[in-house]
Design a protein around this motif. Structure first.
Motif, PDB file in Angstrom:
ATOM      1  N   TYR A 172       0.830  -1.214   0.000  1.00 29.82           N
ATOM      2  CA  TYR A 172       0.000   0.000   0.000  1.00 29.82           C
ATOM      3  C   TYR A 172       0.861   1.259   0.000  1.00 29.82           C
ATOM      4  N   ASP A 173       0.482   2.207  -0.827  1.00 30.43           N
ATOM      5  CA  ASP A 173       1.201   3.478  -0.912  1.00 30.43           C
ATOM      6  C   ASP A 173       0.496   4.484   0.007  1.00 30.43           C
ATOM      7  N   PRO A 174       1.177   4.910   1.080  1.00 29.46           N
ATOM      8  CA  PRO A 174       0.474   5.755   2.063  1.00 29.46           C
ATOM      9  C   PRO A 174       0.463   7.244   1.736  1.00 29.46           C
ATOM     10  N   THR A 175       0.821   7.604   0.514  1.00 28.25           N
ATOM     11  CA  THR A 175       0.907   9.055   0.225  1.00 28.25           C
ATOM     12  C   THR A 175      -0.446   9.753   0.371  1.00 28.25           C
ATOM     13  N   VAL A 176      -1.531   9.004   0.198  1.00 28.03           N
ATOM     14  CA  VAL A 176      -2.854   9.660   0.335  1.00 28.03           C
ATOM     15  C   VAL A 176      -3.185   9.962   1.799  1.00 28.03           C
ATOM     16  N   LEU A 177      -2.515   9.262   2.719  1.00 26.93           N
ATOM     17  CA  LEU A 177      -2.803   9.490   4.146  1.00 26.93           C
ATOM     18  C   LEU A 177      -1.910  10.610   4.667  1.00 26.93           C
ATOM     19  N   ASP A 178      -2.269  11.801   4.281  1.00 33.13           N
ATOM     20  CA  ASP A 178      -1.414  12.957   4.551  1.00 33.13           C
ATOM     21  C   ASP A 178      -1.266  13.230   6.055  1.00 33.13           C
ATOM     22  N   GLU A 179      -2.275  12.823   6.816  1.00 32.39           N
ATOM     23  CA  GLU A 179      -2.224  13.120   8.258  1.00 32.39           C
ATOM     24  C   GLU A 179      -1.051  12.416   8.958  1.00 32.39           C
ATOM     25  N   TYR A 180      -0.522  11.374   8.346  1.00 34.00           N
ATOM     26  CA  TYR A 180       0.638  10.704   8.943  1.00 34.00           C
ATOM     27  C   TYR A 180       1.964  11.314   8.458  1.00 34.00           C
ATOM     28  N   GLY A 181       1.867  12.263   7.556  1.00 28.65           N
ATOM     29  CA  GLY A 181       3.041  13.049   7.172  1.00 28.65           C
ATOM     30  C   GLY A 181       4.053  12.342   6.292  1.00 28.65           C
ATOM     31  N   PHE A 210       5.662   2.813  15.579  1.00 23.02           N
ATOM     32  CA  PHE A 210       5.034   2.101  14.453  1.00 23.02           C
ATOM     33  C   PHE A 210       3.539   2.384  14.501  1.00 23.02           C
ATOM     34  N   ILE A 211       2.955   2.758  13.364  1.00 21.05           N
ATOM     35  CA  ILE A 211       1.491   2.866  13.289  1.00 21.05           C
ATOM     36  C   ILE A 211       0.990   1.678  12.477  1.00 21.05           C
ATOM     37  N   GLN A 212       0.137   0.902  13.080  1.00 21.38           N
ATOM     38  CA  GLN A 212      -0.391  -0.308  12.427  1.00 21.38           C
ATOM     39  C   GLN A 212      -1.576   0.019  11.511  1.00 21.38           C
ATOM     40  N   CYS A 213      -1.938  -0.961  10.690  1.00 21.73           N
ATOM     41  CA  CYS A 213      -3.143  -0.929   9.850  1.00 21.73           C
ATOM     42  C   CYS A 213      -3.184   0.286   8.917  1.00 21.73           C
ATOM     43  N   VAL A 214      -2.021   0.731   8.433  1.00 14.35           N
ATOM     44  CA  VAL A 214      -2.028   1.872   7.506  1.00 14.35           C
ATOM     45  C   VAL A 214      -2.489   1.358   6.134  1.00 14.35           C
ATOM     46  N   GLY A 215      -3.666   1.796   5.742  1.00 15.63           N
ATOM     47  CA  GLY A 215      -4.247   1.336   4.468  1.00 15.63           C
ATOM     48  C   GLY A 215      -5.014   0.036   4.607  1.00 15.63           C
ATOM     49  N   SER A 216      -5.163  -0.465   5.805  1.00 16.91           N
ATOM     50  CA  SER A 216      -5.924  -1.705   6.010  1.00 16.91           C
ATOM     51  C   SER A 216      -7.068  -1.447   6.974  1.00 16.91           C
ATOM     52  N   ARG A 217      -8.080  -2.269   6.881  1.00 15.10           N
ATOM     53  CA  ARG A 217      -9.231  -2.244   7.787  1.00 15.10           C
ATOM     54  C   ARG A 217      -9.869  -0.865   7.841  1.00 15.10           C
ATOM     55  N   THR A 218      -9.957  -0.239   6.684  1.00 19.01           N
ATOM     56  CA  THR A 218     -10.608   1.054   6.606  1.00 19.01           C
ATOM     57  C   THR A 218     -11.461   1.113   5.349  1.00 19.01           C
ATOM     58  N   ALA A 219     -12.618   1.684   5.487  1.00 20.44           N
ATOM     59  CA  ALA A 219     -13.497   1.776   4.324  1.00 20.44           C
ATOM     60  C   ALA A 219     -13.204   3.031   3.505  1.00 20.44           C
ATOM     61  N   ASN A 220     -12.414   3.949   4.085  1.00 16.91           N
ATOM     62  CA  ASN A 220     -12.215   5.224   3.402  1.00 16.91           C
ATOM     63  C   ASN A 220     -11.006   5.196   2.474  1.00 16.91           C
ATOM     64  N   ARG A 221      -9.844   5.582   3.004  1.00 19.36           N
ATOM     65  CA  ARG A 221      -8.682   5.641   2.133  1.00 19.36           C
ATOM     66  C   ARG A 221      -7.794   4.426   2.372  1.00 19.36           C
ATOM     67  N   LEU A 281       5.351   3.555   9.209  1.00 15.50           N
ATOM     68  CA  LEU A 281       3.959   3.243   8.884  1.00 15.50           C
ATOM     69  C   LEU A 281       3.872   1.785   8.455  1.00 15.50           C
ATOM     70  N   SER A 282       3.128   1.022   9.200  1.00 16.56           N
ATOM     71  CA  SER A 282       2.986  -0.407   8.904  1.00 16.56           C
ATOM     72  C   SER A 282       1.919  -0.560   7.823  1.00 16.56           C
ATOM     73  N   VAL A 283       2.388  -0.501   6.570  1.00 12.82           N
ATOM     74  CA  VAL A 283       1.447  -0.447   5.442  1.00 12.82           C
ATOM     75  C   VAL A 283       0.925  -1.843   5.081  1.00 12.82           C
ATOM     76  N   GLY A 284      -0.301  -1.835   4.598  1.00 14.24           N
ATOM     77  CA  GLY A 284      -0.950  -3.098   4.233  1.00 14.24           C
ATOM     78  C   GLY A 284      -0.602  -3.549   2.827  1.00 14.24           C
ATOM     79  N   LEU A 285      -1.292  -4.568   2.396  1.00 14.10           N
ATOM     80  CA  LEU A 285      -1.056  -5.153   1.075  1.00 14.10           C
ATOM     81  C   LEU A 285      -2.314  -5.042   0.240  1.00 14.10           C
ATOM     82  N   HIS A 286      -2.129  -4.911  -1.043  1.00 11.24           N
ATOM     83  CA  HIS A 286      -3.303  -4.924  -1.916  1.00 11.24           C
ATOM     84  C   HIS A 286      -2.970  -5.563  -3.253  1.00 11.24           C
TER      85      HIS A 286
END
Lengths: 44, 803
Positions: B340-349, B390-401, B497-502
């Protein structure tokens, strides 16, 4: 590309869309109710 | 055998309380018993069990039954079981019809037993009507090509290729990247054993590269797949490496002299490589490659230094892509996943703060083969970070981004990383921000415990704010600790950021080539989630690894070996029996017009229009969609097991009583029927007025079937199949759309509201959408007046057989 009119046979919504006549069959989806029962309205 | 001489046995399954809980099976049995031709009607607690099957065999012998109806679960679940059962008793397996009274009835009408019972009676009647017209089919024997294609050279693909090759089969291992290895090659250590990833994988990569039964085709992509189980023809585009990989001895002189430097993707951009490069030291094939996007040799001012320095003359800057064609019996898809590419999750910087990195970037930082040679240094000042979060579930278990599902591996990966940090720098403070820690596998909980014993802090809560502290470039994290119900602040040197898989980016295109479907999560769909977890619905195609769902190395390897086992069953056979559902031509009726050949998506029909010698079906190539049959104006071609008279009898049976209350729905086996099964399995409830008729493809639905339904008083007809572009039979459903257009025009001319024929594309994953459509159709059915129905009946009856 040409504009064609469509009518949704679920919700009655009519709309126009650009269609490439050379292109193979494309999935039609009513923008209002998301049904695929969308009929091409032939211009009179 | 004449219709009126058939001796039908009907076996109604209670399925414990799964069916009997909401259907009065005794009443259904009584109705079945009273139908002419039915010799035996009986109930079983579990018909699929050994005693249940023995009961069927016993009655076949005792009562000389020649047609069997099993009213139980979906045919997609147990049709093959019961076909084998009746074959054991000496019957032709195609003399079986299943009545799906579980997924289509008891499970979707849980709270309305009378309605469910009435529907179950109809479903059984419909099945008996078809069963009485079934004909025995002899399956053709098709030779098998003893070779397999493995797509994807990650750990799953390597394992699959090695297992198949060790079993003596020829294997083509195709990898999109210049080297095999996949994501595992980039990892430092693996959990829960903490062993070196490349040390485990490297030898396997080498084995795959030199195995005499494996032809490694790296830096290549599949462009075309044709054929069928046992006999696939695959076209592969071998992209130009500009280096002869067989001759290259990896001396590295080309890279030394290359003047172009670009970020090294293998090192996540933390270091650089040259335009002439080897992807990583352990790469297989162990050959350099020229990155032509950046090579000056392709620019107007030619560089050519690498060509000059290469003593073995391996480099050819004019090399072009080339196509190769292979023939294989089976295909195993192991294309893995993307991170998962976390660039859309801007709040994590991630895009704003250099000291916020992803887990994949951390893997390279901590790896001895990485850009810092295993020293954990933070990007801004190359100092050892003392406080890491470490922030877990980045891009996982979310219906939004992100993705709604759990990515399976991230919790354990972080636990592993925390221990690696402690190994390097025991004094480092580590904070893991999480919602749950999922440590479910063998040895996982022990690793989690070790991590906590080492002093890693696990804080239940996701940061609401991530800021960079000017000057120090440290990261300030504000989080609500849901265990203490307090807002806490942490100052960190490095945040991971502990990014997920897609889904892999190229998967959809590949699935279109292979005729396999994706689930709503974007991963490949199994033929059956529990009983055929590595089989694609398309026979002869299997999958393994994260292409099916995110999974760790052990599960990927296990699944690879499982896929090999399934694949070997086919490859070990000299011949396989082809499914009996094939087109068949009546040469007396055929005018050699060529329509069937033109519409066949598989080019499985040959017609010499000039010689007028009649159409000929190439049995091995015919997939049995039935598009030809629905288009033939002379009724000269039909599909075995889905013949016109069989389908018409189903419609007649469904509408024999109270037709004004029933909707006739034609569902394609692979998508809309599968979606109806999903709705059943999920116990989604919908109105009980629909009567389903299963066809292999929506393209099989002849206009005559629709007119027949209207003529018998159906208020509404649904025509449903796979989404355009996802048709199991390539483009067969294009003719469904065209036929619907034609039908709507004809209906309007006859004064019948076109709205009464509905068309819906429903994928196998769209159970909820199927239910929504069922509810909408019921509303529409209620709006169709008795006058309309009567007018339609009279209008169509007055036209005789014209429709």
């Amino acid at each position: 590309m040409s504009k064609e009119a469509f009518k949704c046979l679920r919700c009655g919504n009519t709309y126009e869309m650009e269609v490439d006549s050379k292109q193979e069959v494309r999935e039609r989806v009513c923008p209002k109710c998301k049904s695929n029962s969308v009929r091409r309205i032939k211009q009179q | 055998m004449e219709e009126n001489n058939t001796r039908v046995g009907v076996f109604i399954c209670d399925c414990g309380m799964n069916i009997a809980g909401s259907v009065d099976c005794e009443a259904v049995k009584d109705v079945a018993a009273a139908i002419p031709g039915v010799v035996v009607a009986m109930r079983n607690k579990y018909t699929c069990s050994d005693p249940g099957q023995e009961e069927i065999k016993k009655h076949i012998r005792e009562h000389h039954l020649d047609r069997i109806v099993v009213a139980s679960c979906s045919p997609r679940m147990h049709e093959s079981t019961f076909r084998s059962c009746i074959a054991d008793a000496g019957m032709n397996p195609y003399l079986l019809e299943m009545a799906n009274i579980r997924e289509h009835c008891s499970w979707v009408h849980l709270h309305d037993k009378p309605a469910a019972t009435e529907k179950a009676k109809d479903i059984v009647k419909i099945a008996i009507a078809k069963a009485r017209l079934l004909q025995p089919i002899e399956e053709a024997k098709i030779p098998v090509t003893d070779a397999a294609l493995v797509i994807g050279g990650g750990v799953a693909g390597i394992q699959a290729a090695l297992d198949l090759a060790d079993a003596g089969h020829k294997v083509y291992l195709v990898e999109r990247e210049p080297s095999i290895g996949g994501v595992m090659a980039q990892l430092d250590k693996t959990f829960p054993t903490m062993d070196c990833s490349i040390c485990v994988l490297g030898p396997k990569m080498m084995d795959a590269g030199k195995h005499p039964n494996i032809e490694l085709i790296a830096f290549s992509e599949i462009t075309k797949v044709a054929g069928y189980i046992g006999n696939y023809t695959v076209v592969i585009n071998r992209k130009a490496r500009y280096v002869n990989e067989l001759e290259c001895n990896s001396c590295g002189k080309c890279a030394e002299i290359c003047p172009v430097t670009v970020p090294d993707e293998f090192q996540q951009g933390f270091s650089s490589r040259k335009a002439a490069y080897i992807p990583f030291p352990q790469a297989v094939p162990a050959s350099y490659i020229i990155d032509m996007k950046n090579c000056l040799g392709n620019n107007p001012v030619r560089c050519n230094k690498c060509v000059e320095v290469c003593e073995k003359k391996c480099i050819d800057l004019n090399m072009a892509d080339r196509e190769m064609e292979i023939k294989v019996g089976t295909i195993i898809v192991c294309t893995g996943m993307d991170v998962y590419d976390p660039t859309v999750l801007d709040e994590y910087g991630y895009t704003r703060f250099e000291n916020v990195i992803t887990t994949m970037e951390f893997e390279r930082l901590v790896c001895g083969g990485g850009p810092t040679e295993g020293q954990i240094l933070r990007p801004t000042d190359r100092k050892v970070p003392r406080r890491i979060g470490f922030i877990q579930c980045v891009g996982s278990r979310t219906a939004n981004r992100g993705n709604p599902y759990c990515s399976n591996v991230c919790c354990m990966n972080t636990i592993k990383d925390s221990l690696l940090i402690k190994e390097h720098h025991p004094e480092t403070e580590i904070f893991v921000f999480y919602m749950d820690i999922r440590a479910y596998g063998k040895g996982f909980e022990d690793l989690y415990r070790r991590s906590k014993e080492e002093g890693v802090h696990y804080i239940r809560g996701f940061p609401g704010e991530v800021l960079e502290i000017p000057g120090t470039k440290n990261i300030k994290v504000r989080v609500e600790n849901t265990t203490t119900c307090k807002v806490e602040e942490y100052e960190l040197d490095l945040l991971v950021l502990s990014v997920g898989l897609h889904q892999d980016a190229g998967l959809k295109k590949l699935c279109n080539l292979l005729n396999i479907s994706l689930t709503a999560d974007g991963f490949v769909m199994e033929a059956h989630a529990k009983l055929k977890p590595v089989d694609a619905p398309t026979p002869g195609i299997f999958f393994a690894g994260s292409v099916e769902a995110p999974k760790d190395i052990k599960d990927s390897v296990t699944q690879a070996s499982a896929a090999v086992s399934r694949s070997s069953i086919i490859l070990n056979s000299a011949f396989i029996k082809a499914d009996g559902v094939k087109a068949v031509v009546d040469l007396e009726k055929c005018t050699s017009c060529g329509m069937c050949a033109r519409i066949c998506p598989y080019n499985a029909i040959e017609v010499d229009v000039k010689a007028k010698s009649g159409a000929r079906v190439i049995i091995a190539a015919c997939a049995g969609c039935g598009a030809c049959s629905a288009e033939c104006r002379f009724d000269a071609i039909t599909v075995r097991h889905f013949m016109d008279d069989q389908i018409l009898s189903q419609i007649s049976s469904a509408l024999a009583t109270d037709p004004q209350n029933k909707i006739i729905s034609f569902l394609c086996n692979w998508c809309s029927y599968a979606a109806s099964d999903v709705a059943g399995i999920s116990r989604m409830q919908y109105p009980a007025n629909n009567r389903f008729i299963r066809v292999m493809c929506s393209a099989r639905v002849h206009e005559r079937f629709i007119w027949h339904a209207f003529k018998l008083g159906a208020p509404l007809v649904l025509l449903s199949g796979c989404h355009i572009g996802d048709c199991h039979y390539i483009t067969a459903n294009h003719s469904t759309q065209k036929r619907a257009d034609k039908m709507w025009d004809a209906m309007e001319k006859l004064g019948i509201r076109p709205e009464r024929l509905q068309l819906e594309w429903i994928s196998a994953a769209e159970g909820p959408r199927f239910v929504h459509i069922m509810k909408e159709l019921e509303k529409m059915r209620k709006a169709v007046t008795l006058e309309e129905i009567e007018y339609t009946r009279k209008m169509l009856s007055s036209m005789g057989d014209a429709n």
